[in-house]
Design an enzyme around this catalytic site. Sequence first.
Site, mmCIF file in Angstrom:
data_model
loop_
_atom_site.group_PDB
_atom_site.id
_atom_site.type_symbol
_atom_site.label_atom_id
_atom_site.label_comp_id
_atom_site.label_asym_id
_atom_site.label_seq_id
_atom_site.Cartn_x
_atom_site.Cartn_y
_atom_site.Cartn_z
ATOM 1 N N ASP A 462 0.834 -1.207 0.000
ATOM 2 C CA ASP A 462 0.000 0.000 0.000
ATOM 3 C C ASP A 462 0.873 1.265 0.000
ATOM 4 O O ASP A 462 2.080 1.206 0.272
ATOM 5 C CB ASP A 462 -0.900 -0.040 1.244
ATOM 6 C CG ASP A 462 -2.227 0.660 1.043
ATOM 7 O OD1 ASP A 462 -2.321 1.506 0.133
ATOM 8 O OD2 ASP A 462 -3.168 0.375 1.814
ATOM 9 N N ASP A 528 -10.762 1.886 -3.535
ATOM 10 C CA ASP A 528 -11.236 1.479 -2.206
ATOM 11 C C ASP A 528 -12.750 1.357 -2.156
ATOM 12 O O ASP A 528 -13.290 0.991 -1.112
ATOM 13 C CB ASP A 528 -10.781 2.488 -1.146
ATOM 14 C CG ASP A 528 -9.441 2.099 -0.556
ATOM 15 O OD1 ASP A 528 -8.954 0.996 -0.862
ATOM 16 O OD2 ASP A 528 -8.873 2.905 0.197
HETATM 17 C C1 DGJ Z 1 -5.917 1.693 1.890
HETATM 18 C C2 DGJ Z 1 -6.248 0.512 1.042
HETATM 19 O O1 DGJ Z 1 -6.657 0.915 -0.209
HETATM 20 C C3 DGJ Z 1 -7.278 -0.337 1.757
HETATM 21 O O2 DGJ Z 1 -7.677 -1.383 0.942
HETATM 22 C C4 DGJ Z 1 -6.681 -0.825 3.044
HETATM 23 O O3 DGJ Z 1 -5.614 -1.689 2.765
HETATM 24 C C5 DGJ Z 1 -6.219 0.346 3.881
HETATM 25 N N1 DGJ Z 1 -5.375 1.237 3.140
HETATM 26 C C6 DGJ Z 1 -5.486 -0.129 5.090
HETATM 27 O O4 DGJ Z 1 -4.947 0.894 5.801
#
Ligand code: DGJ
Length: 725
Positions: A462, A528
């Site tokens: 991430d 997301d």
């Molecule tokens: C952002 C990501 O896009 C989510 O899927 C998740 O992993 C969160 N971060 C976790 O902090």
Amino acid sequence: MSTDVVLLRAAGTALLLDTAGSAVPRVLHWGADLGALTPGEVAQLRHAATPTVQSSAVDTPIWLTLLPGEAEGWSGHAGLTGHREGIAALPHWTVSEVRALTLAGEPLPAEHADGGQVLVRAHDEAAGLAVEIEVRLEAGGLLRVRHAVRNTGVGPWTLDGLRVLLPLPAEAGELLDLTGRWCRERSPQRQPFTLGSRVRTGRRGRTGHDAPLLLVAGTPGFGFRSGEVWGAHVAWSGDHVHLAERLPERAGQSSAVLGGGELVRPGEVRLAPGEQYRTPWVCFAWSDQGLDGLSRRVHHWLRGRDRHPRTPRPVVINTWEAVYFNHDLDRLRALADTAARVGVELFVLDDGWFRHRRHDRAGLGDWTVDPQVWPQGLHPLVDHVRSRGLRMGLWVEPEMVNLDSDLARAHPDWLLATPDRLPLEWRHQHVLDLARPEVSAYLLDCLDALVREYRLDYLKWDHNRDLLEAVHARTGQAGVHRQTLAVYALLDALRQRHPALEIESCSSGGGRVDLGVLEHTDRVWASDTNDPLERQLIQRWTTLLLPPELVGSHVGGPTAHTTARVTDLHTRCLTSLFAHAGIEWDITSASAGELDQLAAWTRTYRELRPLLHSGDVVRADLPDPGALLHGVVAADRTEAVFAYVRLTTVPEARPGRVRLPGLDPARHYQVAVRTDFGSALTGDIHPPAWCATGVTARGSVLAAAGLEMPALHPGHGLLLHVRPA
Ligand code: DGJ
């Protein structure tokens, strides 16, 4: 073919370069394949295409080269700009070498039509600069170009920009690019391609949720299935620029240019004598079959790479929306049990497992398992997951650090920031300076230890913030360029140690989706938002560049966490089916009926994924603004699956007939509505009779006459399976 031209041809497209004389090669043509031209035909083309000289203008014809600049009369954005301590660099190149080769590196035969490559070397002694131009026309018609500049002079030379630009014809009268934000990535915007510059810059230190993805110029009105289109994508995950520019003088053989490169900050790239800077690859594609034709060329190239994922893409369960930071062994074991029951194949433990990470204000940088939550490490969970037949993945965010972490306390100087002041916090976090070898070495050791200890199959990598004021503390130089290269190097070093490890590129959802990062990773997290209706649009446009197997998409809970919209499980499943599918929902709370539905869906996904992850992506241009039709057609066109989705209501009562594009017009097909994991044809819908019985028709009939579609409620869709009759 004479030696003073190079013709690269592949899959119906061509690039013709005039390499006569000592100038940088001129682009005589980029677009449709012109056939295997004879030397005489090329000479005639050059003759017929020589630009006229205008009054009150440069006194000689202006041709655009592979590196256009003022020396050849081009007044738009130049290929190369920079200076030597304030002295302008306006190079006048002398070419020393042009090599034309097949993709395999053999000399290029005259009649060759399977792509090829050209390497050009040029220099300007007085300016103290040398350039290298690499052009590759890949077998599927994707054109990749990159440049390098070397300082051959005395003293440092500072780069302003090195852009890869190709000429466009006057027919390219409309522009399309994408933009967006968190949870609404890759939203299209169009405009007439008027005189002037359309410059899309990304200064976020990452690709960005608002990145253009592909900057497309085309004949006005072009769509997914029609129109002549030219597209460009900068394969880079740092600051970038995409540009399309049209000047009134119709400079050169064209009226406009298209391309881009890395966006370099002042002083960011300063070359000492002998040093070289290389641009990222800039990928170009041409098609006379609309955007789907562009996608086909990019997908074909991606699928031919050595490291393209070829094993069946496993059904994922990701723990983020299921438990967030509330990690609890029993709860996660129960989630794994339920996941195994519905056919999940890969368990990904998301954020929240490492030291101090009970919330998003602490812990980033401390990549060891939190002993309070996990007194025996992750082993009890990992062993349990494996005992249920699932593979194991873990979330990490290596480039980031919370000030509330042991790492930041021990090494405050490791941050990518000026020594005297920190940039604004973003999700309570800062960025580590990976260009410092000790920082990358620390991260490599941490990641390597985790992968080894838990025999991890998968990392979700991430990157949850834009970079602001990203400066190397030691030198004060702008830092995105070196940071991006260092991240790529770290990914590569880890993959070298663990060749079977797969890595997902996530960046607060889809903030790092580009062909640069995909040279070092195996899939992207597109967004997301797990709201299927938002996702229909995001996936439609993400697949402009990426084939479905590289795009993660998860079935969320009934109420989307990011939009509060309640959707039907069938719609959620249908949406994730057309990607690398997964689940992100606390399915221990799902009903028995929902679990049965999920199990049926994972069976369908396993059945269809060989087709979904190898065929051609097709997207219809429906006249109905409230509906979408997209699908995947097998490369040999024997089979296809389509989703017909109603996003919103429209004034018309009946959708009428909908055409199925991309099939073989001569073939007979059987079209059936698949209802394995549920159906939208319930309640007061009065579906046309064929929906129950199926129907046989020739591809030409399906493409031109179409099928009467049911008037679905908004937020519902149909899965159509097209097989040989
Ligand atoms: C952002 C990501 O896009 C989510 O899927 C998740 O992993 C969160 N971060 C976790 O902090």
